[in-house]
Design a protein around this motif. Structure first.
Motif, PDB file in Angstrom:
ATOM      1  N   VAL A  22       0.850  -1.197   0.000  1.00 13.09           N
ATOM      2  CA  VAL A  22       0.000   0.000   0.000  1.00 13.09           C
ATOM      3  C   VAL A  22       0.882   1.241   0.000  1.00 13.09           C
ATOM      4  CG1 VAL A  22      -1.792   1.291   1.219  1.00 13.09           C
ATOM      5  CG2 VAL A  22      -1.777  -1.216   1.316  1.00 13.09           C
ATOM      6  N   GLN A  23       0.572   2.158  -0.911  1.00 19.67           N
ATOM      7  CA  GLN A  23       1.229   3.459  -0.909  1.00 19.67           C
ATOM      8  C   GLN A  23       0.235   4.491  -0.398  1.00 19.67           C
ATOM      9  OE1 GLN A  23       2.307   5.097  -4.734  1.00 19.67           O
ATOM     10  NE2 GLN A  23       4.035   6.226  -3.870  1.00 19.67           N
ATOM     11  N   LEU A  24       0.598   5.172   0.678  1.00 24.02           N
ATOM     12  CA  LEU A  24      -0.301   6.156   1.276  1.00 24.02           C
ATOM     13  C   LEU A  24      -0.244   7.474   0.505  1.00 24.02           C
ATOM     14  CD1 LEU A  24       0.471   5.504   5.059  1.00 24.02           C
ATOM     15  CD2 LEU A  24      -1.180   4.371   3.565  1.00 24.02           C
ATOM     16  N   SER A  25      -1.191   8.334   0.795  1.00 18.68           N
ATOM     17  CA  SER A  25      -1.285   9.613   0.075  1.00 18.68           C
ATOM     18  C   SER A  25      -0.068  10.495   0.319  1.00 18.68           C
ATOM     19  CB  SER A  25      -2.560  10.354   0.498  1.00 18.68           C
ATOM     20  OG  SER A  25      -2.577  10.549   1.908  1.00 18.68           O
ATOM     21  N   ASP A  26       0.652  10.296   1.438  1.00 20.92           N
ATOM     22  CA  ASP A  26       1.849  11.098   1.714  1.00 20.92           C
ATOM     23  C   ASP A  26       3.109  10.471   1.123  1.00 20.92           C
ATOM     24  OD1 ASP A  26       2.144   8.930   3.355  1.00 20.92           O
ATOM     25  OD2 ASP A  26       2.324  10.052   5.229  1.00 20.92           O
ATOM     26  N   ILE A  29       5.203   3.959   2.089  1.00 16.62           N
ATOM     27  CA  ILE A  29       4.890   2.633   1.558  1.00 16.62           C
ATOM     28  C   ILE A  29       4.898   1.619   2.693  1.00 16.62           C
ATOM     29  CG2 ILE A  29       5.737   0.772   0.062  1.00 16.62           C
ATOM     30  CD1 ILE A  29       6.805   2.967  -1.798  1.00 16.62           C
ATOM     31  N   GLY A  30       3.951   0.687   2.635  1.00 13.93           N
ATOM     32  CA  GLY A  30       3.876  -0.353   3.652  1.00 13.93           C
ATOM     33  C   GLY A  30       3.153  -1.571   3.111  1.00 13.93           C
ATOM     34  N   ASP A  76      -5.246  -2.525   8.755  1.00  9.24           N
ATOM     35  CA  ASP A  76      -4.003  -2.033   9.345  1.00  9.24           C
ATOM     36  C   ASP A  76      -2.875  -2.186   8.344  1.00  9.24           C
ATOM     37  OD1 ASP A  76      -5.043  -1.399  11.943  1.00  9.24           O
ATOM     38  OD2 ASP A  76      -5.114  -3.556  12.361  1.00  9.24           O
ATOM     39  N   VAL A  77      -2.095  -1.132   8.178  1.00 10.46           N
ATOM     40  CA  VAL A  77      -0.939  -1.141   7.283  1.00 10.46           C
ATOM     41  C   VAL A  77       0.308  -0.836   8.108  1.00 10.46           C
ATOM     42  CG1 VAL A  77       0.193   0.017   5.348  1.00 10.46           C
ATOM     43  CG2 VAL A  77      -2.258  -0.484   5.248  1.00 10.46           C
ATOM     44  N   LEU A  78       1.291  -1.726   8.021  1.00 11.11           N
ATOM     45  CA  LEU A  78       2.560  -1.534   8.711  1.00 11.11           C
ATOM     46  C   LEU A  78       3.555  -0.940   7.716  1.00 11.11           C
ATOM     47  CD1 LEU A  78       3.791  -2.088  11.527  1.00 11.11           C
ATOM     48  CD2 LEU A  78       4.680  -4.234  10.604  1.00 11.11           C
ATOM     49  N   LEU A  79       4.093   0.229   8.051  1.00 15.94           N
ATOM     50  CA  LEU A  79       5.015   0.902   7.141  1.00 15.94           C
ATOM     51  C   LEU A  79       6.263   0.042   6.908  1.00 15.94           C
ATOM     52  CD1 LEU A  79       4.759   4.603   8.354  1.00 15.94           C
ATOM     53  CD2 LEU A  79       3.459   3.423   6.567  1.00 15.94           C
ATOM     54  N   ALA A  80       6.793   0.131   5.703  1.00 12.42           N
ATOM     55  CA  ALA A  80       7.860  -0.777   5.285  1.00 12.42           C
ATOM     56  C   ALA A  80       9.108  -0.661   6.161  1.00 12.42           C
ATOM     57  CB  ALA A  80       8.222  -0.507   3.821  1.00 12.42           C
ATOM     58  N   THR A 108      14.746  -9.627   5.624  1.00 11.70           N
ATOM     59  CA  THR A 108      15.838  -9.161   4.772  1.00 11.70           C
ATOM     60  C   THR A 108      15.397  -8.678   3.381  1.00 11.70           C
ATOM     61  OG1 THR A 108      16.231 -11.441   4.029  1.00 11.70           O
ATOM     62  CG2 THR A 108      17.503 -10.657   5.919  1.00 11.70           C
ATOM     63  N   GLN A 109      14.193  -9.072   2.922  1.00 13.97           N
ATOM     64  CA  GLN A 109      13.825  -8.766   1.543  1.00 13.97           C
ATOM     65  C   GLN A 109      12.532  -7.977   1.370  1.00 13.97           C
ATOM     66  OE1 GLN A 109      14.064 -12.233  -1.055  1.00 13.97           O
ATOM     67  NE2 GLN A 109      15.537 -13.231   0.302  1.00 13.97           N
ATOM     68  N   ALA A 110      11.693  -7.918   2.404  1.00 10.99           N
ATOM     69  CA  ALA A 110      10.368  -7.302   2.240  1.00 10.99           C
ATOM     70  C   ALA A 110      10.460  -5.816   1.940  1.00 10.99           C
ATOM     71  CB  ALA A 110       9.527  -7.538   3.491  1.00 10.99           C
ATOM     72  N   VAL A 111      11.328  -5.094   2.641  1.00  8.12           N
ATOM     73  CA  VAL A 111      11.428  -3.642   2.447  1.00  8.12           C
ATOM     74  C   VAL A 111      11.812  -3.326   1.005  1.00  8.12           C
ATOM     75  CG1 VAL A 111      12.628  -1.540   3.149  1.00  8.12           C
ATOM     76  CG2 VAL A 111      11.998  -3.235   4.866  1.00  8.12           C
ATOM     77  N   GLN A 112      12.841  -3.975   0.519  1.00 11.62           N
ATOM     78  CA  GLN A 112      13.297  -3.733  -0.844  1.00 11.62           C
ATOM     79  C   GLN A 112      12.209  -4.091  -1.858  1.00 11.62           C
ATOM     80  OE1 GLN A 112      16.855  -5.832  -1.851  1.00 11.62           O
ATOM     81  NE2 GLN A 112      17.145  -4.793  -3.805  1.00 11.62           N
ATOM     82  N   ALA A 113      11.531  -5.217  -1.645  1.00 10.84           N
ATOM     83  CA  ALA A 113      10.490  -5.641  -2.588  1.00 10.84           C
ATOM     84  C   ALA A 113       9.338  -4.643  -2.632  1.00 10.84           C
ATOM     85  CB  ALA A 113       9.975  -7.021  -2.194  1.00 10.84           C
ATOM     86  N   LEU A 114       8.940  -4.128  -1.471  1.00  7.58           N
ATOM     87  CA  LEU A 114       7.836  -3.173  -1.420  1.00  7.58           C
ATOM     88  C   LEU A 114       8.185  -1.875  -2.143  1.00  7.58           C
ATOM     89  CD1 LEU A 114       6.662  -3.766   2.250  1.00  7.58           C
ATOM     90  CD2 LEU A 114       5.264  -4.104   0.209  1.00  7.58           C
TER      91      LEU A 114
END
Length: 217
Positions: A22-26, A29-30, A76-80, A108-114
């Motif tokens: 999800v990309q928020l309006s501001d 990304i999460g 609920d969205v957890l920021l990356a 190790t990979q979720a942040v980069q992938a998002l």
């Protein structure tokens, strides 16, 4: 309540179910907490409560209204950037081998992938600018640099958290040993008191004067 600007299916690894990015309006990304928990086979309600109890995680949890097959739903969205920190708090020693491997992949990979999933949306614009011969730092270059800085910060944060976790575990072992010692001392004192209590009547009998033998009077 935050507003969702864009929602994408994000594949982190072939061995994991996809995340709902999800990309928020501001611009932040999460991923939905439900999709993260689904990937790791965790209970979303339990994880939501754990996040709410932890100030460093709570600030990165956003409530977002998303369009789903069943209509609009609040999720609920957890920021990356906080995902590695959230993963470190999971008690991996209680998980089986497959789930521990999944935890490591997410960490190790979720942040980069998002970030790359949403950065790819801007790639055609960057390529069009380059094809026109426009030089200089474009939006893609700046985003790539920002992504690299975020990834470095996340690695540093994960290292610090791992160090803190190691110290906490060491303190837990010291505390457990101290408690065990205290319990042993309590048991020792109780047993010693019981033995001493059993000896008291014998000493009292030995201290009484002997009765005279009536036959000797």
């Amino acid at each position: 309540m935050a507003e969702a600007l864009n929602v994408r299916t994000v594949f982190v690894s072939p061995t994991l179910p996809p995340l709902q990015g999800v990309q928020l309006s501001d611009g932040q990304i999460g991923a939905t907490l439900r999709s993260l928990c689904s990937a790791l086979q965790l209970n979303p309600n339990s994880q939501r409560k754990r996040i709410a109890r932890t100030s460093s995680l709570r600030v990165a949890l956003a409530s977002v209204t998303l369009a789903t097959a069943g209509g609009l739903q609040e999720m609920d969205v957890l920021l990356a950037w906080v995902i590695p920190l959230w993963v470190v708090g999971i008690q991996a020693n209680r998980l089986d081998t497959v789930r521990r491997a999944r935890v490591l992949i997410i960490q190790t990979q979720a942040v980069q992938a998002l970030y790359r999933a949403f950065w790819d949306v801007a790639r055609p614009v960057e390529e069009a600018i380059e094809s026109e011969g426009v030089s200089g730092d474009g939006p893609g270059d700046r985003l790539e640099a920002r992504l690299a800085a975020i990834e470095a910060a996340v690695r540093d944060l994960a290292g610090e958290v791992a160090g803190l976790t190691g110290r906490v575990k060491a303190n837990e072992r010291v505390l457990a040993a101290t408690i065990e010692r205290v319990l042993w001392l309590q048991q020792y004192v109780m047993q010693r008191g019981i033995r001493q209590g059993r000896k008291q009547p014998g000493r009292a009998r030995r201290g009484r004067p002997r009765r005279s033998d009536p036959g000797k009077l």
